[in-house]
Scaffold this motif. Structure first.
Motif, PDB file in Angstrom:
ATOM      1  N   ARG A 212      -1.014   2.288   7.720  1.00 19.73           N
ATOM      2  CA  ARG A 212       0.097   2.213   6.909  1.00 19.73           C
ATOM      3  C   ARG A 212       0.231   3.378   5.964  1.00 19.73           C
ATOM      4  NH1 ARG A 212       0.173  -3.674   4.550  1.00 19.73           N
ATOM      5  NH2 ARG A 212       2.015  -2.594   3.279  1.00 19.73           N
ATOM      6  N   ALA A 213      -1.257   3.336   5.069  1.00 19.28           N
ATOM      7  CA  ALA A 213      -1.330   4.485   4.052  1.00 19.28           C
ATOM      8  C   ALA A 213      -0.994   5.829   4.754  1.00 19.28           C
ATOM      9  CB  ALA A 213      -2.784   4.208   3.469  1.00 19.28           C
ATOM     10  N   ALA A 214      -1.771   6.027   5.911  1.00 18.26           N
ATOM     11  CA  ALA A 214      -1.776   7.406   6.377  1.00 18.26           C
ATOM     12  C   ALA A 214      -0.314   7.809   6.911  1.00 18.26           C
ATOM     13  CB  ALA A 214      -2.423   7.357   7.688  1.00 18.26           C
ATOM     14  N   LYS A 215       0.704   6.773   6.884  1.00 10.54           N
ATOM     15  CA  LYS A 215       2.158   7.033   7.265  1.00 10.54           C
ATOM     16  C   LYS A 215       2.783   7.879   6.049  1.00 10.54           C
ATOM     17  CE  LYS A 215       2.825   3.878  11.002  1.00 10.54           C
ATOM     18  NZ  LYS A 215       3.655   2.669  11.424  1.00 10.54           N
ATOM     19  N   VAL A 216       2.157   7.398   4.771  1.00  9.07           N
ATOM     20  CA  VAL A 216       2.862   7.944   3.389  1.00  9.07           C
ATOM     21  C   VAL A 216       2.079   9.216   3.271  1.00  9.07           C
ATOM     22  CG1 VAL A 216       2.970   7.310   1.116  1.00  9.07           C
ATOM     23  CG2 VAL A 216       3.172   5.659   2.752  1.00  9.07           C
ATOM     24  N   HIS A 217       0.974   9.377   3.402  1.00  7.44           N
ATOM     25  CA  HIS A 217       0.306  10.623   2.936  1.00  7.44           C
ATOM     26  C   HIS A 217      -0.929  10.755   3.597  1.00  7.44           C
ATOM     27  CE1 HIS A 217      -1.772  13.628   0.460  1.00  7.44           C
ATOM     28  NE2 HIS A 217      -0.660  14.185   0.026  1.00  7.44           N
ATOM     29  N   THR A 218      -1.504  12.059   3.860  1.00  7.04           N
ATOM     30  CA  THR A 218      -2.961  12.109   4.403  1.00  7.04           C
ATOM     31  C   THR A 218      -3.979  11.456   3.879  1.00  7.04           C
ATOM     32  OG1 THR A 218      -2.075  14.555   5.425  1.00  7.04           O
ATOM     33  CG2 THR A 218      -4.396  13.996   5.257  1.00  7.04           C
TER      34      THR A 218
ATOM     35  N   ILE B  49       0.820  -1.113   0.122  1.00  2.00           N
ATOM     36  CA  ILE B  49       0.075  -0.064  -0.119  1.00  2.00           C
ATOM     37  C   ILE B  49       0.876   1.070  -0.080  1.00  2.00           C
ATOM     38  CG2 ILE B  49      -0.143   0.175   2.585  1.00  2.00           C
ATOM     39  CD1 ILE B  49      -2.899   0.911  -0.211  1.00  2.00           C
ATOM     40  N   GLU B  50       2.019   1.430   0.668  1.00  2.98           N
ATOM     41  CA  GLU B  50       2.853   2.205   0.551  1.00  2.98           C
ATOM     42  C   GLU B  50       3.423   2.911  -0.905  1.00  2.98           C
ATOM     43  OE1 GLU B  50       3.352   0.189   4.501  1.00  2.98           O
ATOM     44  OE2 GLU B  50       3.302  -0.351   2.366  1.00  2.98           O
ATOM     45  N   ASP B  51       3.448   1.868  -1.834  1.00  2.00           N
ATOM     46  CA  ASP B  51       3.827   1.996  -2.973  1.00  2.00           C
ATOM     47  C   ASP B  51       2.645   2.569  -4.004  1.00  2.00           C
ATOM     48  OD1 ASP B  51       6.226   0.766  -2.507  1.00  2.00           O
ATOM     49  OD2 ASP B  51       5.901  -0.974  -3.842  1.00  2.00           O
ATOM     50  N   THR B  52       1.601   2.191  -3.485  1.00  5.41           N
ATOM     51  CA  THR B  52       0.282   2.852  -4.277  1.00  5.41           C
ATOM     52  C   THR B  52       0.161   4.133  -3.856  1.00  5.41           C
ATOM     53  OG1 THR B  52      -0.546   0.488  -4.489  1.00  5.41           O
ATOM     54  CG2 THR B  52      -2.164   2.419  -4.727  1.00  5.41           C
ATOM     55  N   VAL B  53       0.079   4.362  -2.523  1.00  5.73           N
ATOM     56  CA  VAL B  53      -0.344   5.683  -2.131  1.00  5.73           C
ATOM     57  C   VAL B  53       0.864   6.563  -2.320  1.00  5.73           C
ATOM     58  CG1 VAL B  53      -0.757   7.231   0.010  1.00  5.73           C
ATOM     59  CG2 VAL B  53      -2.025   4.955  -0.340  1.00  5.73           C
ATOM     60  N   GLY B  54       2.087   6.152  -2.405  1.00  6.09           N
ATOM     61  CA  GLY B  54       3.166   7.064  -2.888  1.00  6.09           C
ATOM     62  C   GLY B  54       3.011   7.446  -4.111  1.00  6.09           C
ATOM     63  N   ALA B  55       2.418   6.734  -5.351  1.00  3.36           N
ATOM     64  CA  ALA B  55       2.094   7.170  -6.437  1.00  3.36           C
ATOM     65  C   ALA B  55       0.936   8.121  -6.475  1.00  3.36           C
ATOM     66  CB  ALA B  55       1.841   6.037  -7.321  1.00  3.36           C
ATOM     67  N   MET B  56       0.030   7.888  -5.578  1.00  3.37           N
ATOM     68  CA  MET B  56      -1.187   8.693  -5.533  1.00  3.37           C
ATOM     69  C   MET B  56      -0.760  10.132  -4.960  1.00  3.37           C
ATOM     70  SD  MET B  56      -3.804   6.019  -4.011  1.00  3.37           S
ATOM     71  CE  MET B  56      -5.137   7.205  -3.870  1.00  3.37           C
ATOM     72  N   ALA B  57       0.248  10.139  -4.080  1.00  2.80           N
ATOM     73  CA  ALA B  57       0.705  11.299  -3.513  1.00  2.80           C
ATOM     74  C   ALA B  57       1.538  12.150  -4.499  1.00  2.80           C
ATOM     75  CB  ALA B  57       1.711  11.001  -2.298  1.00  2.80           C
TER      76      ALA B  57
ATOM     77  N   LEU C 209       0.372  12.424  -7.427  1.00  2.59           N
ATOM     78  CA  LEU C 209      -0.566  13.087  -8.320  1.00  2.59           C
ATOM     79  C   LEU C 209      -0.983  14.224  -7.470  1.00  2.59           C
ATOM     80  CD1 LEU C 209      -3.097  10.123  -8.920  1.00  2.59           C
ATOM     81  CD2 LEU C 209      -1.197  11.016 -10.756  1.00  2.59           C
ATOM     82  N   VAL C 210      -0.876  14.391  -6.049  1.00  5.07           N
ATOM     83  CA  VAL C 210      -1.346  15.619  -5.630  1.00  5.07           C
ATOM     84  C   VAL C 210      -0.178  16.644  -5.893  1.00  5.07           C
ATOM     85  CG1 VAL C 210      -1.533  16.668  -3.088  1.00  5.07           C
ATOM     86  CG2 VAL C 210      -2.344  14.298  -3.779  1.00  5.07           C
ATOM     87  N   GLU C 211       1.200  16.322  -5.707  1.00  8.05           N
ATOM     88  CA  GLU C 211       2.294  16.938  -6.198  1.00  8.05           C
ATOM     89  C   GLU C 211       2.119  17.552  -7.204  1.00  8.05           C
ATOM     90  OE1 GLU C 211       5.686  14.621  -5.605  1.00  8.05           O
ATOM     91  OE2 GLU C 211       5.591  14.428  -2.986  1.00  8.05           O
ATOM     92  N   GLN C 212       1.498  16.776  -8.486  1.00  3.57           N
ATOM     93  CA  GLN C 212       1.647  17.414  -9.758  1.00  3.57           C
ATOM     94  C   GLN C 212       0.204  18.100  -9.871  1.00  3.57           C
ATOM     95  OE1 GLN C 212       1.244  13.780 -11.912  1.00  3.57           O
ATOM     96  NE2 GLN C 212       3.211  13.105 -11.178  1.00  3.57           N
ATOM     97  N   GLY C 213      -0.469  18.423  -8.932  1.00  3.89           N
ATOM     98  CA  GLY C 213      -1.672  19.160  -9.158  1.00  3.89           C
ATOM     99  C   GLY C 213      -2.959  18.489  -9.735  1.00  3.89           C
ATOM    100  N   LYS C 214      -3.029  17.215  -9.880  1.00  2.85           N
ATOM    101  CA  LYS C 214      -4.007  16.505 -10.667  1.00  2.85           C
ATOM    102  C   LYS C 214      -5.000  15.986  -9.833  1.00  2.85           C
ATOM    103  CE  LYS C 214      -0.815  15.355 -14.406  1.00  2.85           C
ATOM    104  NZ  LYS C 214      -0.096  14.473 -15.253  1.00  2.85           N
ATOM    105  N   VAL C 215      -4.626  15.837  -8.557  1.00  6.92           N
ATOM    106  CA  VAL C 215      -5.490  15.278  -7.247  1.00  6.92           C
ATOM    107  C   VAL C 215      -5.492  16.450  -6.051  1.00  6.92           C
ATOM    108  CG1 VAL C 215      -5.915  13.360  -5.907  1.00  6.92           C
ATOM    109  CG2 VAL C 215      -5.341  13.191  -8.268  1.00  6.92           C
ATOM    110  N   ARG C 216      -6.500  16.466  -5.273  1.00  6.83           N
ATOM    111  CA  ARG C 216      -6.511  17.326  -4.189  1.00  6.83           C
ATOM    112  C   ARG C 216      -6.429  16.423  -2.811  1.00  6.83           C
ATOM    113  NH1 ARG C 216     -10.101  20.421  -7.358  1.00  6.83           N
ATOM    114  NH2 ARG C 216      -9.030  22.705  -7.780  1.00  6.83           N
TER     115      ARG C 216
END
Length: 331
Positions: free
Chosen positions: A165-171, A134-142, A144-151
């Motif tokens: 585990r996911a919350a440790k990677v990103h809110t 899950i850390e890898d998936t949420v890392g990729a989702m994070a 997208l936030v950095e790119q401005g494509k997801v809030r």
């Protein structure tokens, strides 16, 4: 329209949202796109801001439909969509789960195009991929936030451990899971507790029990052949009869209030905490207005105890999904 906040310091949305899945997939009697767009626009006119869709609804057609409905009204809406379930074009019953980082990026780009927007407000992983940390998936989702494509980021049907585990990677702004009078797993499997510990909002889907809790479904044979519920365990044989008896018992309480069983069922979900934002789906404006009216129903502690005595957490007969679908839950 009343509002609620998803998580600690998260986005503020309407106190109920609109689930758009049934406009394009899984339920029969879908009607025309024009009718569906009219329902979505009416929802926005009434102050509903949260619209929920996913790339696999249709597949893909529901996101396009929502994109057409919100054209010119982007500032009025909070768009939530999901990725991760892949359908096999050659077999409508076959599906896989993909949480690989490279797929996360590809899926987001495709959803943005179909929705015809620049940024997704809330992006969920639809189901947790057991083959990808899950850390890898949420890392990729994070990213997208950095790119401005997801809030904001969310997960759907994830376990309490996965949430932590996911919350440790990103809110994580929200967890979406089925929750209603006949689907109370989040109370017993620890996910609702974990959400509250971590400051994550909770978005119940199917708060009306896939329409069953409205009391209007009397015969599974009335469903179209392609309607998911026609083949769902809870709608079969003795399960159907036992569940119908529960609904009829709750209906007596609804009559005391002068409301419909569906309104009572939705009011029950809303009463479980200000951190819950249910997303009932409908294809009719009349039912949409009925759902909105549930926001004005106040259930007392005595009312809740009475309902709980009739419909405790383990009362429903049959599993939520067939065996293959159950295996993808609470990972």
């Amino acid at each position: 329209m009343k509002t609620r906040t998803l998580g600690l310091g998260g986005p503020t949305v309407s106190a109920i949202g609109l689930g758009c899945m049934g406009m394009s997939a899984f339920y029969g009697g879908r009607g025309s796109d024009a009718d569906a767009i009219a329902v979505i626009k009416h929802a926005l006119d009434q102050g509903i801001t949260l619209l929920d869709t996913a790339d696999m609804y249709g597949p893909h057609t529901n996101e396009t439909l929502v994109g057409r409905a919100i054209d010119g009204r982007r500032d009025d809406v909070f768009i939530a969509t999901k990725f991760g379930i892949q359908l096999d074009p050659s077999d409508p019953h076959a599906r896989g789960i993909n949480g690989r980082p490279e797929y996360v990026q590809q899926a987001c780009e495709a959803s943005l195009k179909r929705l015809n927007i620049e940024t997704i407000d809330l992006y969920y992983q639809h189901r947790v991929d057991p083959e990808v940390p899950i850390e890898d998936t949420v890392g990729a989702m994070a990213r997208l936030v950095e790119q401005g494509k997801v809030r904001h980021l969310g997960l759907s049907e994830a376990s309490a451990d996965t949430l932590r585990r996911a919350a440790k990677v990103h809110t994580i702004a929200a967890l979406q899971s089925e929750y209603s009078l006949w689907s109370r797993d989040p109370e017993t499997n620890g996910t609702l507790t974990a959400c509250r510990e971590l400051g994550i909002g909770f978005v119940p889907y199917s708060p009306l029990g896939r329409g069953f809790l409205t009391g209007t479904i009397r015969n599974v044979e009335d469903f179209d052949e392609d309607d998911y519920r026609r083949h769902s365990p809870r709608f079969q044989g003795e399960n159907f009869d036992r569940n119908l008896a529960l609904v009829e018992s709750v209906q007596a309480i609804a009559q005391d209030y002068g409301v419909t069983p569906g309104q009572l069922a939705l009011a029950w979900v809303l009463s479980q905490g200000e951190d819950l934002v249910p997303i009932p789906g409908t294809k009719r404006i009349g039912f949409l207005d009925e759902n909105i009216a549930a926001l004005d129903i106040h259930l007392t502690e005595d009312d809740l105890a009475r309902i709980d005595a009739i419909f405790p957490p383990d009362a429903a007969s049959g599993t939520r999904y067939p065996a293959a679908g159950m295996g993808a839950l609470n990972r």
